[in-house]
Structures are given as structure tokens and as C-alpha cells.
Design an enzyme around this catalytic site. Structure first.
Site, PDB file in Angstrom:
ATOM      1  N   GLN A   6       1.262   1.946 -17.827  1.00  0.00           N
ATOM      2  CA  GLN A   6       0.769   3.202 -17.267  1.00  0.00           C
ATOM      3  C   GLN A   6       0.916   4.354 -18.273  1.00  0.00           C
ATOM      4  O   GLN A   6       0.465   5.451 -18.004  1.00  0.00           O
ATOM      5  CB  GLN A   6       1.566   3.546 -16.001  1.00  0.00           C
ATOM      6  CG  GLN A   6       1.447   2.509 -14.906  1.00  0.00           C
ATOM      7  CD  GLN A   6       2.314   2.788 -13.692  1.00  0.00           C
ATOM      8  OE1 GLN A   6       2.957   1.886 -13.196  1.00  0.00           O
ATOM      9  NE2 GLN A   6       2.334   4.014 -13.190  1.00  0.00           N
ATOM     10  N   ARG A  32       5.450   4.886  -6.407  1.00  0.00           N
ATOM     11  CA  ARG A  32       4.504   5.725  -5.674  1.00  0.00           C
ATOM     12  C   ARG A  32       5.185   6.970  -5.091  1.00  0.00           C
ATOM     13  O   ARG A  32       4.960   7.364  -3.953  1.00  0.00           O
ATOM     14  CB  ARG A  32       3.790   4.925  -4.593  1.00  0.00           C
ATOM     15  CG  ARG A  32       2.354   5.379  -4.454  1.00  0.00           C
ATOM     16  CD  ARG A  32       1.462   4.444  -3.718  1.00  0.00           C
ATOM     17  NE  ARG A  32       0.152   5.129  -3.586  1.00  0.00           N
ATOM     18  CZ  ARG A  32      -0.904   4.633  -2.995  1.00  0.00           C
ATOM     19  NH1 ARG A  32      -0.867   3.427  -2.498  1.00  0.00           N
ATOM     20  NH2 ARG A  32      -2.021   5.321  -2.917  1.00  0.00           N
ATOM     21  N   CYS A  33       6.080   7.529  -5.911  1.00  0.00           N
ATOM     22  CA  CYS A  33       6.660   8.827  -5.563  1.00  0.00           C
ATOM     23  C   CYS A  33       7.142   9.433  -6.861  1.00  0.00           C
ATOM     24  O   CYS A  33       7.398   8.720  -7.820  1.00  0.00           O
ATOM     25  CB  CYS A  33       7.814   8.694  -4.595  1.00  0.00           C
ATOM     26  SG  CYS A  33       9.424   8.497  -5.346  1.00  0.00           S
ATOM     27  N   GLU A  54       0.674   9.858  -3.942  1.00  0.00           N
ATOM     28  CA  GLU A  54       1.903   9.298  -3.411  1.00  0.00           C
ATOM     29  C   GLU A  54       2.322   9.858  -2.070  1.00  0.00           C
ATOM     30  O   GLU A  54       3.236   9.326  -1.436  1.00  0.00           O
ATOM     31  CB  GLU A  54       3.009   9.522  -4.435  1.00  0.00           C
ATOM     32  CG  GLU A  54       2.624   8.812  -5.706  1.00  0.00           C
ATOM     33  CD  GLU A  54       3.381   9.279  -6.910  1.00  0.00           C
ATOM     34  OE1 GLU A  54       3.798  10.433  -6.912  1.00  0.00           O
ATOM     35  OE2 GLU A  54       3.551   8.480  -7.817  1.00  0.00           O
TER      36      GLU A  54
END
Ligand code: CDP
Length: 788
Positions: free
Chosen positions: A222, A372-373, A742
Site C-alpha cells: 500500500q 481500516r481505521c 474507514e
């Protein structure tokens, strides 16, 4: 917001179909495992069955006899080049391959290089490793007890398993508020270890070209640029200089934070390619991915909340023990070992707060990624939203009324939180009101009362969360010293078509579409005429990558700024072409016209052509710009979620009957993509709330290491999400946008947990840890005499 551009231009606010989807839905994407190179070798990894053991001997003879096996690589081999350890993103160290001992079950022990994947797997099965088991520590509380076995014996001066202590806030003021409080609630909350479980596992192809001295790595990452720099810093001493390293991050099948760290397999593949001069492919299988890659969460929290009798919240105090496995390999900004956990005051106007976090080593895989945060925000939100509900019930107030009373008010923004964050904007009352209207809150409460009278268990749970995304302002945010800016470089071709490259990397979020929409909005060039590229360090401008919903707040802003620079130059060219002064021109998306003479105008396409054919004397040719955007603040998306559950009193099964999610991510670029992000995020919030957990037995054996017992929700378990939004633009973002990727994963678990507790509060149930399995609920129902 009504779109300013036509559907043909497709700027902000249009639900453009995703440009990337034709290749994905036809199976024509290019993922790492799709890349085939001539003469490619394959790597497979031997993994430890023990959670803590000395390596007595590694016997490679049987493996080397397997047809096609070329080599068995051990920690001793890497130690010759000082590559057997590597730094983690949190400045700890992590083994690439062990020399002395293994520290968790499924840790890499050796690697087998072969001419085919099958031969590599057969070779890995034939490597014989003799272990001498050591005492195992799985519980972080026990890890910190005096006399616990010290795990990091590689660190000479380390005498315990404590990694760091971090605290934030005003301890004395918080104590004062607690001392004077009318009502206090206290709760232990465990947020278990979970895994991103992306569809595509991790892997790479490392290709060292000995003739040109150039290393190319196709990699599931990523953050390709940061990875290139890390490789250069770690392997510079064996001749890998940064300009001779190219990281290509092709299509990625879900990242969610799990593809930020550097895993040993990547490094071994690079070392194997450098030594052999051949391309080397390493692709994890599903169980390796679940058992050995970075985990998320694993926070043991004790939270306390204080309030006045009238329901006014005053203070929050939290102590947390963070289980980091055997190394602190969390993906956090360097300055914040517990990430942005100190956004834990949430949407509430508190007088004081204090938070303490301690990190501990255990015999588990390292990690602590921002799943996802944005860096521990899910943990923070879950805590404050559970505590808010606990306090509301304790006070006998309706949880919605209680929240409305304590929310930061719209007129208080920009708002300085008790823990020092400056929330840029918000309208929490508006979002909750909309969620209550949509779901019919008052009617649901009546239904609940009726059902309760009949012995049925129905619960209504609210989560009114505040997110914090867009890391980040470089004065506070860096990773290994690299400032967390991001970038866009745009070039317009003579015929008015364009290419734009970014330092981020989409993993399914639709950047090829939404970045083009931002540029279309700013320049009036149709989104379909703008090619967006990310993920190749040889071509894209430097950036810190995509995670923590930072793409829109940071790279999206860079796109707007780069486009505005181009517009400035375009204005000069238009003035030259129209033979007027620049001040006499006005802009509307796609063209400059002479003020008062709208017929006299030049389109952006006319101007692009002139930039190469007829630009003013003394001006450089071309129409391009780059922006490295350093945001002045983070963005603070928020939302209010309401969940309705029914509990089967016979089995303890929780059924989510309705779920309304109202999100606010400021101005929306693509409404359809945002809705998709929210739907996926909600499902990823349902997952840890009801199903997913990775736990360990006392010997460190992983439970939940395959999809047989790591329960991903499928379409069958997933309820029909009801979504909507409010719009509160960010005042400092050039487009007024905030991140959204998120929000739903962050906000959803607390709504579900609150609904379950709400259903059973009258029975005496005060809390239940996620995942809320039927077994846990059934046990509570038995304890409280509902079932036998
Ligand atoms: O960093 P990441 O792409 O994961 O997260 P994000 O910035 O929240 O964006 C997720 C997707 O939603 C991207 O395609 C964004 O462009 C889109 N989005 C949007 O259309 N409008 C917003 N206000 C925020 C995000």
C-alpha cells in the site's frame, strides 16, 4: 451538493461508474501473482509449529534431494549479509529468518527456492527442523508479571516484556473531575486480535538484474515509495541504492492496512534474487496470511467515565494494555506508539481526559496495523461509544437523548478536544437526528417495550463516532522520519487529454475514477480523458501511500492544488490567445472567457494545444504541475449509526434486523463509491462484532488460523444496510472533503454491541465483549435465568 460540472465532464458529485471495473469484472486485472517472468524461481517458507522454541538444528538434505529444489535459505545464510533482522515501522526489530529461536507459531524458519511452486512446497515439507521448546507467554498481563520469561533475549539489556508506556492528557484535572463526579461507570473491554483477511494474500516477485544492477519488485504494498526507501536503508550495505530499486504495486485485492508492513517473505525473495540473479516469486497461501501477517487490535482496555447527576459528562480515564506479539511492528506514525487512540473522547464535550497505554511482548505474530481505521481509532471509538451507552443506562437516560446532551455543538467547531485534537468541523446532532428519523427511533422504543413485556429480547444500539483521518500534518506525523505528505503530478497532452500520477495506491477504493473526477472538477477536462496512475516508484511522485483513509484528505488535496497551478498557467496562455489581460478573464469549469464578452473564450483543450504550439514568448512550453501536499490539519469525518437486533433466547443468536448508517465525509466526490465504501465498511464492522477473532491457547497455538474457524460474514449473514449522509465540509481541505474509507468499520461494532447490551440491560447484563457469539450470549442468558 449539486454537481457543478456536466455528466460528460463528470466532476465532483457525479456517480461515475468506476473506470477500473471493466478490467476487474472481466478477470483482466494484473495482480502480483499474474506476473510471469522468464526463468522465474519460486519460494516457499518453512514455518514453526511452536510458539517459542530454540532452533537446535535445520537439516536441509532431504529438501535438497527433491527434484527442482535449488537451495534452502536459513537465518545463518542471511546473517552473513546482516539481513537476518530488519527494523519495524516502530523502530523495533523483527526477524527475517531466525538464527537462535522462534517466537510465535507459524514464524518463518527457513525458505526453499525451487523451479516451480510445487517443488518449493515439497521442499519446504522435507526440511527437518529440531526444536527445543521454551515457555510460552500468550497473555500480555502475565507477560508483565515479575518472573515472566523474558522473550526478547536478543536485546541485551531487556529484563522484562514491557515495550513502552505512553500517556496523554491532564492526569490531575481528570482525577479532580472524577473525585467530584456524581456518577461514575467503569468497564473492562477487550477488543480482540483480528485479521484483515483481504481476498488477495501477500506476495512479491523480486527481480535483480545483475547487468544493470537494478532491483525491481512487484509487490502487494500500500506504500511503494516508503518501501523503496526502507529497502535502500536496510540493504544499502549490500549495494541496493534507492535509484536502483523500483517497486511496482500492481492491482491489489484488498489491503485494509495489512499490506503496509514489510514481511520477511519479501526480504527473503529479494535476497534470493540478488544472489541468483533470477526473478523469485513468493506468494503466501491463505493460512500463512492469517497466521503470520500483521494482526489488528488486541487491546485490553479499562475505561472510566464520570458525569453529573443531570447527565452532563465531565471526564474520561482509560488504561490500556496493548499486546504487540513478539515485536512492535505496528503501523503508526512514529510519534504515537498507540496511534491516534487519544481521539477516544469521541463526539463528546468533556472537561478532562487522561489515557495511558502500555505495550507488551507476547509469543504471537507482531503487528498492530491500522485495519481500516486510522491508527487505533476503532479501539478508541468502541471504548467511548460503549462507555457512553453504559453511562446513559446507568443514569436511566435514553442513549440518544444522552448523546444529544453531551455532543460537541455545531457552533463549538473548530473544537479543541480534552486530549488536544482540533476537530475541524462537525454536526453530530444533525447526523443522529437524521439516523433517528430514518429508522423511526421512537416507534422502535415502543416496540421494544411491548416485546420486553412479552419476554422477547430486542435491542437498539447507537454509535455516534468521530473519525480522524488524513495523516497528516507533517509537524506531527512521520513514519520512520518520512513526513506524511502526499502528491499528485499532472501533465496535459497537446490534445487536451491528461495523465496524473499519485504517491498513493488504490487497493479497490476506485482512485482511478475519483482522482480523475477531482481533476475534472478543477479543470473541466472530462474524467474519462484523464488517466490516473499509482504504484510505480519509477514514474509516480513520492508519497506515503494509501491507508488510514488518507488518500482523499491528502493526495486528493494535492490533485486539487496541482490542477489549480495548471489553471494559473492556463490563464496566462488564455490571456495571450485572447489578447486581453489576465484580470479580464473569468473561469468556469473547462474554459476562460473574457468578462462581459462570453463569446470570446478558450477551452482548456484549446489552451493545452497552445501550450505546445503557440504559448507566449518567454514562457516554458507544456502544461503540467506537481503538488506535494502537507495538510494543515486532519479531517474529522463522523456519523451516527443505529442498529436493531433481535436475540434468540433459545440459542443466543443475535440477528441484526435493521442498521441505519448516516455518514458525513464532507463534500462527496463520487456518491456511488462512497456508498460502496460504507457498505463494505459496515460488513467489516459486523465481522468483528459478531464473528471474527484470532485467539491462542496457552501453548500459543493459533485458533482461527483458517477460514474454517475464522468466520468471515458472507452475503447470507450480512443485513441490508440502509445508508444516508449529511454534508459538513472540511474548512481546510481544498475541496471540503474528508476521508470515508474507514468510517463504517470504525463506527459499526459499537452500534451492534450496544444493541445487544440494550436488549439485555433489564436482565442485569452490563457488557459483552466482541465478537458476540451465540455461546457468549447464551451463557449470559443462562446466568440471568432467561434460559436453562
Ligand atoms: O485512503 P482511501 O482511498 O482508503 O480512503 P478515502 O480517502 O476515504 O477514499 C475512499 C474512496 O472514497 C476513494 O475512491 C475516494 O475518492 C472516495 N471518496 C469520495 O468520493 N468522497 C469523499 N468525500 C471521500 C472519499
Amino acid at each position: 451538493m449539486e454537481p457543478r460540472t456536466s455528466p460528460e465532464v463528470g466532476g465532483m458529485g457525479h456517480s461515475l461508474k468506476r473506470k477500473e471495473d471493466p478490467r476487474f469484472i472481466r478477470g483482466k486485472g494484473t495482480y502480483v501473482d499474474d506476473v510471469q517472468l522468464p526463468g522465474m524461481l519460486y519460494l516457499d517458507i518453512v514455518r514453526s509449529p511452536y510458539a517459542h522454541a530454540k532452533i537446535v538444528k535445520i537439516d536441509s538434505s532431504k529438501a535438497l534431494a527433491v527434484p527442482g529444489v535449488l537451495a534452502v535459505i536459513t537465518g545463518q545464510d542471511l546473517a552473513r549479509y546482516n539481513l537476518h533482522w530488519m527494523p519495524t515501522l516502530m523502530s523495533d526489530t523483527q526477524m527475517v529468518l531466525p538464527v537462535e529461536k522462534v517466537m510465535y507459531q507459524a514464524q518463518e524458519v527457513a525458505a526453499v527456492l525451487a523451479t516451480s511452486r510445487y517443488a518449493a512446497a515439497d521442499g519446504a515439507a522435507a526440511v527437518q527442523v529440531e526444536y527445543d521448546p521454551l515457555p510460552v507467554v500468550v497473555d500480555p498481563h502475565k507477560a508483565l508479571e515479575p518472573g515472566a520469561p523474558v522473550l526478547r533475549t536478543d536485546k541485551k539489556d531487556k529484563k522484562d516484556n514491557h515495550i513502552w508506556h505512553w500517556e496523554w492528557g491532564d492526569r490531575a484535572a481528570t482525577e479532580r473531575e472524577f473525585a467530584g463526579a456524581d456518577v461514575k461507570v467503569k468497564q473492562d473491554i477487550y477488543i480482540p486480535r483480528i485479521h484483515v483477511a483481504s481476498i488477495e494474500t501477500c506476495g512479491c516477485i523480486a527481480h535483480f538484474d545483475k547487468v544493470n544492477d537494478k532491483l525491481t519488485v512487484w509487490m502487494t504494498t500500500q506504500a511503494p515509495h516508503a518501501i523503496r526507501t526502507v529497502f535502500a536503508l536496510v540493504a544499502g550495505h549490500v549495494g541496493l541504492a534507492e535509484h536502483k530499486i523500483r517497486i511496482i504495486s500492481p492491482d491489489i485485492g484488498g489491503g485494509f492496512g495489512g499490506k503496509v508492513p514489510v514481511y520477511p517473505g519479501y526480504v527473503i525473495a529479494v535476497a534470493a534474487s540478488v544472489l541468483t540473479g533470477k526473478p523469485v516469486k513468493w506468494i503466501e497461501d491463505r493460512m500463512e496470511n492469517l497466521q503470520a501477517d500483521s494482526f489488528a487490535r488486541d487491546y485490553h482496555i479499562t475505561a472510566e467515565l464520570a458525569a453529573k447527576r443531570d447527565g452532563t459528562l465531565t471526564a474520561l480515564r482509560i488504561k490500556t494494555l496493548a499486546d504487540h506479539g513478539y515485536a512492535d511492528a505496528a503501523a503508526n506514525p512514529s510519534k504515537f506508539p498507540a496511534g491516534l487512540f487519544h481521539v477516544c473522547t469521541g463526539s463528546y464535550d468533556l472537561k478532562a481526559a487522561h489515557v495511558e497505554v502500555d505495550g507488551a511482548y507476547t509469543n504471537k505474530p507482531p503487528g498492530g496495523i491500522a485495519y481500516r481505521c486510522s491508527f487505533r481509532v476503532t479501539e478508541a471509538v468502541h471504548t467511548i461509544e460503549r462507555m457512553a451507552d453504559l453511562m446513559a443506562h446507568e443514569l436511566g437516560m435514553d442513549p440518544a437523548e444522552f448523546r444529544m446532551k453531551n455532543f460537541v455543538k455545531p457552533e463549538q467547531f473548530p473544537y479543541k478536544s480534552a486530549l488536544g485534537w482540533e476537530y475541524d468541523s462537525g454536526n453530530y446532532h444533525g447526523a443522529l437526528r437524521k439516523a433517528m428519523d430514518t429508522i423511526g427511533y421512537a416507534e422502535l422504543r415502543r416496540e421494544q417495550a411491548d416485546k420486553r413485556a412479552r419476554g422477547q429480547l430486542m435491542g437498539i444500539g447507537i454509535s455516534s463516532f468521530t473519525e480522524i483521518v488524513g495523516a497528516g500534518p507533517s509537524k506531527h506525523f512521520d513514519i520512520l522520519g518520512l513526513k506524511m505528505f502526499d502528491s499528485c503530478e499532472m501533465r496535459i497532452h497537446p490534445t487536451g487529454k491528461a495523465i496524473a500520477r499519485f504517491g498513493t495506491k488504490s487497493q479497490g477504493q476506485g482512485h482511478e475514477t475519483t482522482y480523475a473526477q477531482i481533476l475534472a472538477e478543477e479543470l473541466g477536462i472530462p474524467a474519462k480523458d484523464i488517466q490516473v496512475e499509482e504504484g510505480d516508484t519509477d514514474t509516480a511522485p513520492y508519497g506515503l501511500g494509501t491507508y488510514a483513509s488518507r488518500s482523499t484528505p491528502v493526495a486528493g488535496a494535492a490533485a486539487a492544488v496541482a490542477a489549480r497551478k495548471i489553471r494559473d498557467k492556463a490563464r496566462k496562455i488564455a490571456a495571450h490567445l485572447l489578447e486581453v489581460a489576465e484580470e479580464d478573464l473569468e473561469w468556469e469549469p473547462g474554459k476562460f472567457s473574457v468578462k462581459g464578452a462570453p463569446g470570446k473564450s478558450k477551452t482548456i483543450q484549446d489552451i493545452a494545444f497552445a501550450a505546445y504550439t503557440n504559448h507566449p514568448q518567454g514562457m516554458e512550453a507544456g502544461l503540467e504541475a506537481v503538488s506535494y501536499y502537507d495538510p494543515p490539519n486532519l479531517t474529522y469525518p463522523f456519523g451516527s449509526y443505529i442498529c436493531v437486533v433481535d436475540i434468540d433466547t433459545g440459542t443466543g443468536e443475535v440477528k441484526v434486523r435493521r442498521f441505519v448508517a448516516i455518514d458525513d465525509c464532507g463534500n462527496i466526490i463520487n456518491p456511488m463509491i462512497v456508498q460502496g465504501q460504507v457498505h463494505g465498511g459496515l460488513t467489516m464492522g459486523l465481522a468483528p462484532a459478531l464473528y471474527e477473532e484470532i485467539s491462542y491457547d496457552e501453548n500459543g497455538n493459533v485458533q482461527g488460523g483458517s477460514f474454517i474457524d475464522y468466520l468471515l460474514p458472507t452475503a447470507v449473514e450480512t443485513p441490508k444496510w440502509e445508508t444516508g449522509h449529511t454534508v459538513t465540509p472540511s474548512p481546510h481541505h481544498p475541496l471540503g472533503a474528508k476521508g470515508v474509507g474507514e468510517s463504517a468499520t470504525v463506527g459499526a461494532p459499537a452500534a451492534i454491541a450496544n444493541a445487544v447490551v440494550d436488549a439485555m440491560w433489564h436482565l442485569g447484563v452490563r457488557h459483552v465483549d466482541i465478537p458476540i457469539t451465540p455461546a457468549k450470549v447464551w451463557k449470559l442468558l443462562r446466568q440471568h435465568g432467561v434460559t436453562d
